[in-house]
Design a protein around this motif. Sequence first.
Motif, PDB file in Angstrom:
ATOM      1  N   ILE A 167       1.580  12.170 -17.425  1.00 52.46           N
ATOM      2  CA  ILE A 167       1.733  11.826 -15.817  1.00 52.46           C
ATOM      3  C   ILE A 167       1.138  10.547 -15.546  1.00 52.46           C
ATOM      4  O   ILE A 167       1.679   9.589 -14.860  1.00 52.46           O
ATOM      5  N   LEU A 168      -0.411  10.426 -16.121  1.00 53.97           N
ATOM      6  CA  LEU A 168      -0.893   8.984 -15.966  1.00 53.97           C
ATOM      7  C   LEU A 168      -0.075   7.595 -16.529  1.00 53.97           C
ATOM      8  O   LEU A 168      -0.195   6.839 -16.017  1.00 53.97           O
ATOM      9  N   LYS A 169       0.450   8.058 -17.598  1.00 53.57           N
ATOM     10  CA  LYS A 169       1.321   7.037 -18.312  1.00 53.57           C
ATOM     11  C   LYS A 169       2.384   6.397 -17.367  1.00 53.57           C
ATOM     12  O   LYS A 169       2.610   5.322 -17.066  1.00 53.57           O
ATOM     13  N   TYR A 170       3.015   7.500 -16.770  1.00 54.96           N
ATOM     14  CA  TYR A 170       4.041   7.182 -15.730  1.00 54.96           C
ATOM     15  C   TYR A 170       3.617   6.512 -14.490  1.00 54.96           C
ATOM     16  O   TYR A 170       4.077   5.561 -14.100  1.00 54.96           O
ATOM     17  N   ALA A 171       2.519   6.926 -13.999  1.00 51.44           N
ATOM     18  CA  ALA A 171       1.757   6.474 -12.931  1.00 51.44           C
ATOM     19  C   ALA A 171       1.540   5.212 -13.105  1.00 51.44           C
ATOM     20  O   ALA A 171       1.497   3.951 -12.180  1.00 51.44           O
ATOM     21  N   ALA A 181       2.923   1.775 -11.091  1.00 54.08           N
ATOM     22  CA  ALA A 181       1.719   0.737 -10.525  1.00 54.08           C
ATOM     23  C   ALA A 181       1.966  -0.711 -11.100  1.00 54.08           C
ATOM     24  O   ALA A 181       1.991  -1.567 -10.111  1.00 54.08           O
ATOM     25  N   ALA A 182       2.104  -1.231 -12.357  1.00 55.96           N
ATOM     26  CA  ALA A 182       2.251  -2.288 -12.765  1.00 55.96           C
ATOM     27  C   ALA A 182       3.608  -3.028 -12.250  1.00 55.96           C
ATOM     28  O   ALA A 182       3.769  -4.200 -11.754  1.00 55.96           O
ATOM     29  N   VAL A 183       4.773  -2.101 -12.269  1.00 55.41           N
ATOM     30  CA  VAL A 183       6.179  -2.733 -11.852  1.00 55.41           C
ATOM     31  C   VAL A 183       5.799  -3.175 -10.194  1.00 55.41           C
ATOM     32  O   VAL A 183       6.399  -4.284  -9.778  1.00 55.41           O
ATOM     33  N   PHE A 184       5.302  -2.121  -9.441  1.00 55.27           N
ATOM     34  CA  PHE A 184       5.222  -2.356  -8.146  1.00 55.27           C
ATOM     35  C   PHE A 184       4.364  -3.880  -7.756  1.00 55.27           C
ATOM     36  O   PHE A 184       4.619  -4.740  -6.995  1.00 55.27           O
ATOM     37  N   GLY A 185       3.345  -3.773  -8.310  1.00 55.09           N
ATOM     38  CA  GLY A 185       2.517  -5.097  -8.518  1.00 55.09           C
ATOM     39  C   GLY A 185       3.067  -6.308  -8.656  1.00 55.09           C
ATOM     40  O   GLY A 185       2.792  -7.361  -7.946  1.00 55.09           O
ATOM     41  N   MET A 186       3.846  -6.211  -9.735  1.00 59.80           N
ATOM     42  CA  MET A 186       4.568  -7.679 -10.025  1.00 59.80           C
ATOM     43  C   MET A 186       5.516  -8.169  -9.247  1.00 59.80           C
ATOM     44  O   MET A 186       5.726  -9.212  -8.974  1.00 59.80           O
ATOM     45  N   ILE A 187       6.533  -7.125  -8.459  1.00 53.93           N
ATOM     46  CA  ILE A 187       7.218  -7.298  -7.647  1.00 53.93           C
ATOM     47  C   ILE A 187       6.915  -7.953  -6.340  1.00 53.93           C
ATOM     48  O   ILE A 187       7.266  -8.847  -6.125  1.00 53.93           O
ATOM     49  N   GLN A 217       0.878  -1.186   0.032  1.00 59.40           N
ATOM     50  CA  GLN A 217      -0.026   0.099   0.033  1.00 59.40           C
ATOM     51  C   GLN A 217       0.734   1.185  -0.066  1.00 59.40           C
ATOM     52  O   GLN A 217       0.533   2.273  -0.495  1.00 59.40           O
ATOM     53  N   CYS A 218       1.851   1.314   0.609  1.00 64.82           N
ATOM     54  CA  CYS A 218       2.908   2.530   0.685  1.00 64.82           C
ATOM     55  C   CYS A 218       3.519   2.748  -0.662  1.00 64.82           C
ATOM     56  O   CYS A 218       3.468   3.784  -1.191  1.00 64.82           O
ATOM     57  N   CYS A 219       3.687   1.350  -1.639  1.00 60.29           N
ATOM     58  CA  CYS A 219       4.199   1.919  -2.908  1.00 60.29           C
ATOM     59  C   CYS A 219       2.922   2.385  -3.840  1.00 60.29           C
ATOM     60  O   CYS A 219       3.122   3.205  -4.467  1.00 60.29           O
ATOM     61  N   ALA A 220       1.833   1.970  -3.469  1.00 56.73           N
ATOM     62  CA  ALA A 220       0.727   2.496  -4.219  1.00 56.73           C
ATOM     63  C   ALA A 220       0.515   4.064  -3.641  1.00 56.73           C
ATOM     64  O   ALA A 220       0.134   4.824  -4.646  1.00 56.73           O
ATOM     65  N   TYR A 221       0.618   4.422  -2.429  1.00 54.10           N
ATOM     66  CA  TYR A 221       0.295   5.559  -1.792  1.00 54.10           C
ATOM     67  C   TYR A 221       1.461   6.777  -2.673  1.00 54.10           C
ATOM     68  O   TYR A 221       1.165   7.798  -2.947  1.00 54.10           O
ATOM     69  N   ILE A 269      -1.745 -12.746  -4.341  1.00 51.39           N
ATOM     70  CA  ILE A 269      -2.165 -12.740  -5.721  1.00 51.39           C
ATOM     71  C   ILE A 269      -2.762 -11.372  -5.709  1.00 51.39           C
ATOM     72  O   ILE A 269      -2.813 -10.696  -6.840  1.00 51.39           O
ATOM     73  N   SER A 270      -3.451 -10.785  -4.787  1.00 49.15           N
ATOM     74  CA  SER A 270      -4.084  -9.367  -4.691  1.00 49.15           C
ATOM     75  C   SER A 270      -2.974  -8.443  -4.832  1.00 49.15           C
ATOM     76  O   SER A 270      -3.602  -7.271  -5.355  1.00 49.15           O
ATOM     77  N   PHE A 271      -1.954  -8.491  -4.599  1.00 50.96           N
ATOM     78  CA  PHE A 271      -0.837  -7.408  -4.731  1.00 50.96           C
ATOM     79  C   PHE A 271      -0.641  -7.015  -6.293  1.00 50.96           C
ATOM     80  O   PHE A 271      -0.347  -5.932  -6.328  1.00 50.96           O
ATOM     81  N   LEU A 272      -0.953  -7.926  -6.999  1.00 49.27           N
ATOM     82  CA  LEU A 272      -0.731  -7.661  -8.700  1.00 49.27           C
ATOM     83  C   LEU A 272      -1.409  -6.354  -8.845  1.00 49.27           C
ATOM     84  O   LEU A 272      -0.979  -5.394  -9.556  1.00 49.27           O
ATOM     85  N   LEU A 273      -2.963  -6.073  -8.542  1.00 46.87           N
ATOM     86  CA  LEU A 273      -3.728  -5.019  -8.695  1.00 46.87           C
ATOM     87  C   LEU A 273      -3.886  -4.034  -7.717  1.00 46.87           C
ATOM     88  O   LEU A 273      -4.610  -3.026  -8.099  1.00 46.87           O
TER      89      LEU A 273
END
Length: 448
Positions: A311-315, A319-325, A282-286, A361-365
Amino acid sequence: MDFLTSEIKPMYFKYLTAAFGSALISSIYGVVDMAMVGQYQGPEGTAALAIVSPVWNIIYSLGLLMGIGGSVLFSTLRGQSDQNQKKSNEYFTAAVIGVAILAVITWLAVIFFDRELLKLFGAEETLLPLARRYLFPVKFVVPSFLFTQLMAAFLRNDGNPGLATKAVLFGGIFNVFGDYFFVFVLKMGIMGAGLATAMGSVFSLLVMLTHFRSKKNTLRLVKPVRLLYILKSICVTGFATFFIDVAMGILTMLFNRQILKYLGTDALSVYGIIINISTFVQCCAYSIGQASQPMISTNFGAGKGERIVQILKYALGTAAVFGMIWTALAVCVPNLFVRIFMTPTEAILSIAPDIIRSYGISFLLLPFNIFSTYYFQALMRPKTSFTVSVSRGAVISGALICILPAMMGANVIWFAMPITELLVAIYVTIRMIQYTKAIGERGKPELA
């Protein structure tokens, strides 16, 4: 850097780095507490801190309600016109007043009703004394936690994200060494962890307050016109972010009760570990939301849709990178987390991998869904942001937590969050496409 004219890529990653450091270090408070207490007192200590976790969710969420809600409107006004500085400071002042009121209410609740709160969150007679001992030192400094969240949000929107990071870093480092000193050297156990956390928060707030002596500072306390209207606007705008943390408390309470009912204390100890992993995710998402929100809000106020899309594209990529990690870590090395957060028994080592993998598995999204609430807030779409927060944080998730173990067996409870995140992500994707397409078709928004 100027939100309206600076090159977006370096600006985004500068703010992301600062926000990520601040959010990640903030998570250290709870994580280090649980790791130290788990090593010192074993699974019971970990389970006790799982009981306390909703208290933190409530405290932090109230600070975010005023901090994020006020700072979004603050930046939107400044994006519309350089002449709006006084008006934007009315929102800052109102946010300070609002958080002060909430801090007093929360302070009184924690001081006088801690036993009742902890029982509500699932404490039983074995864990209740441990949980109360942890909370005892925290009772003396509850307001500092709310004001830290408020100040961090406004520092980012006032062009000083680095100070917010330094402040949280200072408090976080103290908490790490303080935990070890108080818990192990002074042999205070779980109470020592609470003391280190309380002192770390106060130190962070004191560092943040130095912003008012900085040349970068444009924050001023002014008399708000129509205070109640401004407070209402702040609450509406910030509610989704507020509810993300409140929802985590609600979910923790529901999980605590269902786990103790169907699976027992060992499973609750593993869930305590999951809470801490989720805190990191969640901190990564925040950090994505907090980095992009000031830029999006200011450009939205100025009607610069093309910059918002960039800005949205970078965000979304972040989010995708953090979710996969985080999903990969949960699936590949679950018992690594177990050994970090406690001295485990053989029984816990045997049940933990399946539990952490299923929930993980929920961390992906999760980063995508949480970022979306900041995005919708920045576009002045509080109702959509509210829908996302309430759906993932209470309605869908709460129903699944209650229904799945009764209908399909106890262990299916761990799939409640993966299913929730998937359903919410479908809704978020539809709305995000719709609103992003519409950005270029509207002019500057009007704020009272």
